[in-house]
Design a protein around this motif. Structure first.
Motif, PDB file in Angstrom:
ATOM      1  N   GLY A  37       0.631  -1.473  -0.364  1.00 24.09           N
ATOM      2  CA  GLY A  37      -0.189   0.423   0.500  1.00 24.09           C
ATOM      3  C   GLY A  37       0.957   1.001  -0.211  1.00 24.09           C
ATOM      4  N   LEU A  38       2.241   1.409   0.370  1.00 16.34           N
ATOM      5  CA  LEU A  38       2.946   2.363   0.291  1.00 16.34           C
ATOM      6  C   LEU A  38       3.330   2.772  -1.192  1.00 16.34           C
ATOM      7  N   TRP A  39       3.193   2.050  -2.170  1.00 17.91           N
ATOM      8  CA  TRP A  39       4.261   2.193  -3.330  1.00 17.91           C
ATOM      9  C   TRP A  39       3.277   1.730  -3.956  1.00 17.91           C
ATOM     10  N   ALA A  40       3.051   2.954  -5.121  1.00 20.12           N
ATOM     11  CA  ALA A  40       2.608   3.270  -6.294  1.00 20.12           C
ATOM     12  C   ALA A  40       2.692   2.211  -7.709  1.00 20.12           C
ATOM     13  N   GLY A  41       1.740   0.975  -7.947  1.00 16.43           N
ATOM     14  CA  GLY A  41       1.996  -0.505  -9.137  1.00 16.43           C
ATOM     15  C   GLY A  41       2.825  -1.703  -8.375  1.00 16.43           C
ATOM     16  N   ASP A  42       3.197  -2.203  -8.834  1.00 17.73           N
ATOM     17  CA  ASP A  42       3.896  -3.605  -8.467  1.00 17.73           C
ATOM     18  C   ASP A  42       5.004  -3.529  -8.509  1.00 17.73           C
ATOM     19  N   ALA A  43       6.077  -2.278  -8.348  1.00 16.91           N
ATOM     20  CA  ALA A  43       7.371  -2.068  -7.952  1.00 16.91           C
ATOM     21  C   ALA A  43       8.143  -3.224  -7.317  1.00 16.91           C
ATOM     22  N   MET A 119      24.541   2.638  15.864  1.00 17.94           N
ATOM     23  CA  MET A 119      24.096   1.756  14.755  1.00 17.94           C
ATOM     24  C   MET A 119      22.876   2.089  14.209  1.00 17.94           C
ATOM     25  N   GLN A 120      22.369   2.731  12.904  1.00 18.17           N
ATOM     26  CA  GLN A 120      21.529   3.169  12.417  1.00 18.17           C
ATOM     27  C   GLN A 120      20.288   2.694  11.842  1.00 18.17           C
ATOM     28  N   LEU A 121      19.046   2.569  11.376  1.00 15.48           N
ATOM     29  CA  LEU A 121      18.647   2.101  10.394  1.00 15.48           C
ATOM     30  C   LEU A 121      17.211   2.983   9.817  1.00 15.48           C
ATOM     31  N   GLU A 122      16.433   2.702   9.006  1.00 13.65           N
ATOM     32  CA  GLU A 122      15.370   4.127   8.472  1.00 13.65           C
ATOM     33  C   GLU A 122      14.402   2.814   8.181  1.00 13.65           C
ATOM     34  N   LEU A 123      13.005   3.393   8.435  1.00 15.39           N
ATOM     35  CA  LEU A 123      11.981   3.279   9.186  1.00 15.39           C
ATOM     36  C   LEU A 123      10.635   3.953   7.764  1.00 15.39           C
ATOM     37  N   LEU A 124      10.593   3.828   6.902  1.00 18.55           N
ATOM     38  CA  LEU A 124       9.610   4.199   5.821  1.00 18.55           C
ATOM     39  C   LEU A 124       7.827   3.763   6.179  1.00 18.55           C
ATOM     40  N   VAL A 125       7.630   5.524   6.538  1.00 17.38           N
ATOM     41  CA  VAL A 125       6.031   4.432   7.081  1.00 17.38           C
ATOM     42  C   VAL A 125       5.357   6.257   6.596  1.00 17.38           C
ATOM     43  N   PRO A 126       4.098   5.435   6.475  1.00 13.16           N
ATOM     44  CA  PRO A 126       2.574   6.208   6.029  1.00 13.16           C
ATOM     45  C   PRO A 126       2.956   7.392   6.860  1.00 13.16           C
ATOM     46  N   ARG A 127       2.319   8.904   6.293  1.00 11.32           N
ATOM     47  CA  ARG A 127       2.373   9.790   7.542  1.00 11.32           C
ATOM     48  C   ARG A 127       0.730   9.846   7.958  1.00 11.32           C
ATOM     49  N   SER A 128      -0.362   9.258   7.113  1.00 12.49           N
ATOM     50  CA  SER A 128      -1.830   9.201   7.203  1.00 12.49           C
ATOM     51  C   SER A 128      -2.719   7.870   7.530  1.00 12.49           C
ATOM     52  N   PHE A 129      -1.661   6.994   8.192  1.00 13.13           N
ATOM     53  CA  PHE A 129      -2.406   5.879   8.564  1.00 13.13           C
ATOM     54  C   PHE A 129      -1.776   4.996   8.915  1.00 13.13           C
ATOM     55  N   MET A 130      -2.047   3.786   9.514  1.00 12.72           N
ATOM     56  CA  MET A 130      -1.151   2.960  10.586  1.00 12.72           C
ATOM     57  C   MET A 130      -1.320   1.720  10.260  1.00 12.72           C
ATOM     58  N   HIS A 131       0.139   1.321   9.376  1.00 16.10           N
ATOM     59  CA  HIS A 131       0.437   0.371   8.442  1.00 16.10           C
ATOM     60  C   HIS A 131       1.175   0.115   9.981  1.00 16.10           C
ATOM     61  N   PRO A 132       0.272  -1.972   9.475  1.00 18.10           N
ATOM     62  CA  PRO A 132       0.515  -2.850  10.672  1.00 18.10           C
ATOM     63  C   PRO A 132       1.895  -3.187  10.941  1.00 18.10           C
ATOM     64  N   SER A 133       2.450  -4.041   9.241  1.00 20.57           N
ATOM     65  CA  SER A 133       4.017  -4.350   9.767  1.00 20.57           C
ATOM     66  C   SER A 133       5.238  -3.418  10.426  1.00 20.57           C
ATOM     67  N   LYS A 134       4.895  -1.988   9.680  1.00 21.26           N
ATOM     68  CA  LYS A 134       5.104  -0.834  10.005  1.00 21.26           C
ATOM     69  C   LYS A 134       5.247  -0.199  11.357  1.00 21.26           C
ATOM     70  N   LEU A 164       6.974   7.588  -6.619  1.00 21.99           N
ATOM     71  CA  LEU A 164       6.616   5.879  -6.686  1.00 21.99           C
ATOM     72  C   LEU A 164       6.043   5.780  -5.426  1.00 21.99           C
ATOM     73  N   LEU A 165       5.238   6.536  -4.891  1.00 22.82           N
ATOM     74  CA  LEU A 165       4.745   6.677  -3.533  1.00 22.82           C
ATOM     75  C   LEU A 165       3.142   6.877  -4.005  1.00 22.82           C
ATOM     76  N   CYS A 169       4.787   9.628   1.991  1.00 17.72           N
ATOM     77  CA  CYS A 169       5.446   9.205   3.750  1.00 17.72           C
ATOM     78  C   CYS A 169       6.227   9.510   4.662  1.00 17.72           C
ATOM     79  N   VAL A 170       6.924   9.365   5.827  1.00 17.53           N
ATOM     80  CA  VAL A 170       7.952   9.814   6.696  1.00 17.53           C
ATOM     81  C   VAL A 170       9.360   8.874   6.076  1.00 17.53           C
ATOM     82  N   PHE A 171      10.271   8.895   6.875  1.00 19.49           N
ATOM     83  CA  PHE A 171      11.270   8.151   7.194  1.00 19.49           C
ATOM     84  C   PHE A 171      11.142   8.540   8.627  1.00 19.49           C
ATOM     85  N   LEU A 172      11.940   7.542   9.483  1.00 19.48           N
ATOM     86  CA  LEU A 172      12.262   7.620  10.937  1.00 19.48           C
ATOM     87  C   LEU A 172      13.575   7.452  10.980  1.00 19.48           C
TER      88      LEU A 172
END
Length: 178
Positions: A37-43, A119-134, A164-165, A169-172
Protein backbone atom coordinates in the motif's frame (compact mmCIF):
# COMPACT_ATOMS: atom_id res chain seq x y z
CA UNK A 1 15.17 -26.89 13.93
CA UNK A 2 18.61 -26.54 12.34
CA UNK A 3 20.85 -23.72 13.54
CA UNK A 4 20.96 -20.50 11.58
CA UNK A 5 24.38 -19.33 10.41
CA UNK A 6 24.97 -15.72 9.34
CA UNK A 7 27.87 -14.65 7.15
CA UNK A 8 28.91 -11.74 4.98
CA UNK A 9 28.90 -12.82 1.37
CA UNK A 10 32.34 -12.55 -0.17
CA UNK A 11 32.54 -9.88 -2.85
CA UNK A 12 33.30 -12.63 -5.37
CA UNK A 13 29.77 -14.00 -4.79
CA UNK A 14 28.48 -11.04 -6.84
CA UNK A 15 29.11 -13.20 -9.92
CA UNK A 16 26.68 -15.84 -8.64
CA UNK A 17 23.49 -14.77 -10.43
CA UNK A 18 21.45 -17.57 -8.84
CA UNK A 19 22.40 -16.42 -5.34
CA UNK A 20 21.74 -12.74 -6.17
CA UNK A 21 18.35 -13.69 -7.63
CA UNK A 22 17.54 -15.78 -4.53
CA UNK A 23 18.40 -12.92 -2.16
CA UNK A 24 16.50 -10.42 -4.31
CA UNK A 25 13.42 -12.65 -4.43
CA UNK A 26 13.51 -13.02 -0.64
CA UNK A 27 13.71 -9.25 -0.12
CA UNK A 28 10.92 -8.63 -2.63
CA UNK A 29 8.64 -11.24 -1.04
CA UNK A 30 9.11 -9.80 2.45
CA UNK A 31 8.79 -6.16 1.40
CA UNK A 32 5.67 -6.88 -0.70
CA UNK A 33 3.90 -7.45 2.62
CA UNK A 34 5.91 -5.08 4.81
CA UNK A 35 5.33 -2.13 2.46
CA UNK A 36 1.95 -3.09 0.98
CA UNK A 37 0.00 0.00 0.00
CA UNK A 38 2.95 2.38 0.21
CA UNK A 39 4.13 2.12 -3.39
CA UNK A 40 2.19 2.75 -6.57
CA UNK A 41 2.03 -0.20 -8.95
CA UNK A 42 3.85 -3.47 -8.64
CA UNK A 43 7.38 -2.20 -8.18
CA UNK A 44 9.85 -4.63 -6.60
CA UNK A 45 11.99 -3.45 -3.72
CA UNK A 46 15.21 -4.62 -5.38
CA UNK A 47 16.60 -6.49 -8.37
CA UNK A 48 19.14 -9.21 -9.03
CA UNK A 49 21.49 -6.58 -10.48
CA UNK A 50 21.16 -4.33 -7.42
CA UNK A 51 21.79 -7.24 -5.04
CA UNK A 52 24.84 -8.29 -7.07
CA UNK A 53 26.15 -4.72 -6.81
CA UNK A 54 25.66 -4.68 -3.04
CA UNK A 55 27.40 -8.05 -2.74
CA UNK A 56 30.27 -6.70 -4.85
CA UNK A 57 30.48 -3.74 -2.46
CA UNK A 58 30.77 -6.14 0.50
CA UNK A 59 27.46 -5.04 2.03
CA UNK A 60 25.25 -8.17 2.05
CA UNK A 61 25.08 -10.82 4.76
CA UNK A 62 22.87 -13.87 4.54
CA UNK A 63 21.39 -16.24 7.09
CA UNK A 64 21.41 -19.88 6.07
CA UNK A 65 19.64 -22.82 7.61
CA UNK A 66 20.58 -26.28 6.37
CA UNK A 67 22.32 -24.58 3.43
CA UNK A 68 19.23 -22.60 2.36
CA UNK A 69 19.19 -18.78 2.38
CA UNK A 70 16.52 -17.85 4.94
CA UNK A 71 17.40 -14.21 5.56
CA UNK A 72 19.55 -11.28 4.57
CA UNK A 73 20.66 -7.84 5.68
CA UNK A 74 22.62 -4.99 4.15
CA UNK A 75 25.40 -3.67 6.42
CA UNK A 76 27.33 -0.53 5.59
CA UNK A 77 28.98 2.59 6.97
CA UNK A 78 26.98 5.78 6.42
CA UNK A 79 29.04 8.33 8.34
CA UNK A 80 32.15 8.54 10.47
CA UNK A 81 31.56 6.12 13.32
CA UNK A 82 28.03 5.20 12.17
CA UNK A 83 26.97 1.89 10.68
CA UNK A 84 23.59 1.12 9.18
CA UNK A 85 21.57 -1.94 8.41
CA UNK A 86 18.77 -2.24 5.88
CA UNK A 87 17.11 -4.66 3.46
CA UNK A 88 16.46 -6.83 6.50
CA UNK A 89 14.43 -9.86 5.47
CA UNK A 90 13.62 -13.28 6.91
CA UNK A 91 11.83 -16.00 4.97
CA UNK A 92 8.09 -15.41 5.53
CA UNK A 93 7.46 -18.97 6.68
CA UNK A 94 10.21 -18.61 9.32
CA UNK A 95 9.39 -15.16 10.68
CA UNK A 96 9.16 -15.05 14.44
CA UNK A 97 11.85 -17.67 15.12
CA UNK A 98 14.77 -15.25 15.62
CA UNK A 99 16.34 -14.96 12.17
CA UNK A 100 15.84 -11.19 12.05
CA UNK A 101 17.26 -10.79 15.54
CA UNK A 102 20.35 -12.81 14.52
CA UNK A 103 20.81 -10.69 11.41
CA UNK A 104 20.60 -7.45 13.42
CA UNK A 105 23.00 -8.86 16.02
CA UNK A 106 25.40 -9.81 13.22
CA UNK A 107 25.18 -6.31 11.67
CA UNK A 108 25.81 -4.65 15.02
CA UNK A 109 28.76 -6.93 15.79
CA UNK A 110 30.30 -6.32 12.36
CA UNK A 111 29.99 -2.55 12.68
CA UNK A 112 31.37 -2.62 16.22
CA UNK A 113 34.37 -4.67 14.98
CA UNK A 114 34.94 -2.00 12.30
CA UNK A 115 35.08 0.70 14.98
CA UNK A 116 31.57 2.10 14.52
CA UNK A 117 30.11 3.55 17.71
CA UNK A 118 26.50 3.91 16.57
CA UNK A 119 24.10 1.95 14.45
CA UNK A 120 21.11 3.24 12.55
CA UNK A 121 18.23 2.08 10.42
CA UNK A 122 15.56 3.82 8.37
CA UNK A 123 11.90 2.95 8.50
CA UNK A 124 9.50 4.20 5.82
CA UNK A 125 6.03 4.81 7.29
CA UNK A 126 2.85 6.32 5.88
CA UNK A 127 1.88 9.78 7.13
CA UNK A 128 -1.89 9.32 7.15
CA UNK A 129 -2.54 5.83 8.51
CA UNK A 130 -1.12 3.11 10.75
CA UNK A 131 0.51 0.32 8.75
CA UNK A 132 0.51 -2.97 10.74
CA UNK A 133 3.92 -4.13 9.50
CA UNK A 134 5.49 -0.75 10.19
CA UNK A 135 3.95 -0.56 13.66
CA UNK A 136 5.31 -4.04 14.43
CA UNK A 137 8.80 -3.08 13.18
CA UNK A 138 8.87 0.19 15.13
CA UNK A 139 8.03 -1.67 18.34
CA UNK A 140 10.52 -4.46 17.57
CA UNK A 141 13.38 -2.05 16.84
CA UNK A 142 12.60 -0.22 20.08
CA UNK A 143 12.78 -3.52 21.99
CA UNK A 144 16.20 -4.10 20.40
CA UNK A 145 17.38 -0.78 21.89
CA UNK A 146 16.91 1.55 18.92
CA UNK A 147 15.45 5.00 19.53
CA UNK A 148 13.73 7.30 17.07
CA UNK A 149 16.05 10.27 16.56
CA UNK A 150 15.08 11.85 13.27
CA UNK A 151 12.18 12.24 10.86
CA UNK A 152 12.41 13.35 7.28
CA UNK A 153 10.22 13.26 4.23
CA UNK A 154 11.01 10.98 1.36
CA UNK A 155 11.23 14.09 -0.82
CA UNK A 156 14.15 15.33 1.33
CA UNK A 157 15.92 12.01 1.72
CA UNK A 158 15.24 10.17 -1.55
CA UNK A 159 13.59 12.63 -3.97
CA UNK A 160 13.81 10.16 -6.88
CA UNK A 161 11.53 7.74 -4.98
CA UNK A 162 8.82 10.25 -4.06
CA UNK A 163 6.89 9.93 -7.36
CA UNK A 164 6.71 6.15 -6.87
CA UNK A 165 4.73 6.36 -3.63
CA UNK A 166 1.02 5.59 -3.48
CA UNK A 167 0.66 7.59 -0.25
CA UNK A 168 2.69 10.31 1.48
CA UNK A 169 5.37 8.78 3.71
CA UNK A 170 8.11 9.82 6.11
CA UNK A 171 11.44 8.24 6.92
CA UNK A 172 12.06 7.55 10.56
CA UNK A 173 15.71 7.17 11.52
CA UNK A 174 16.37 5.00 14.56
CA UNK A 175 19.79 4.88 16.22
CA UNK A 176 21.50 2.87 18.92
CA UNK A 177 24.87 3.24 20.63
CA UNK A 178 27.01 0.16 20.15
Amino acid sequence: MDAVEVEMLPQSAAADEVLAAEVGALVNAVYATAEAGLWAGDADRTSTAEVAGLVAAGEIAVARQAGRVVGCVRVRTVADGVGEFGLLAAAPELQGVGIGRELVRFAEHRCRALGRRRMQLELLVPRSFMHPSKEFLAAWYTRLGYRLEEKSTIEETYPHLAPLLATPCVFLVYRKDL
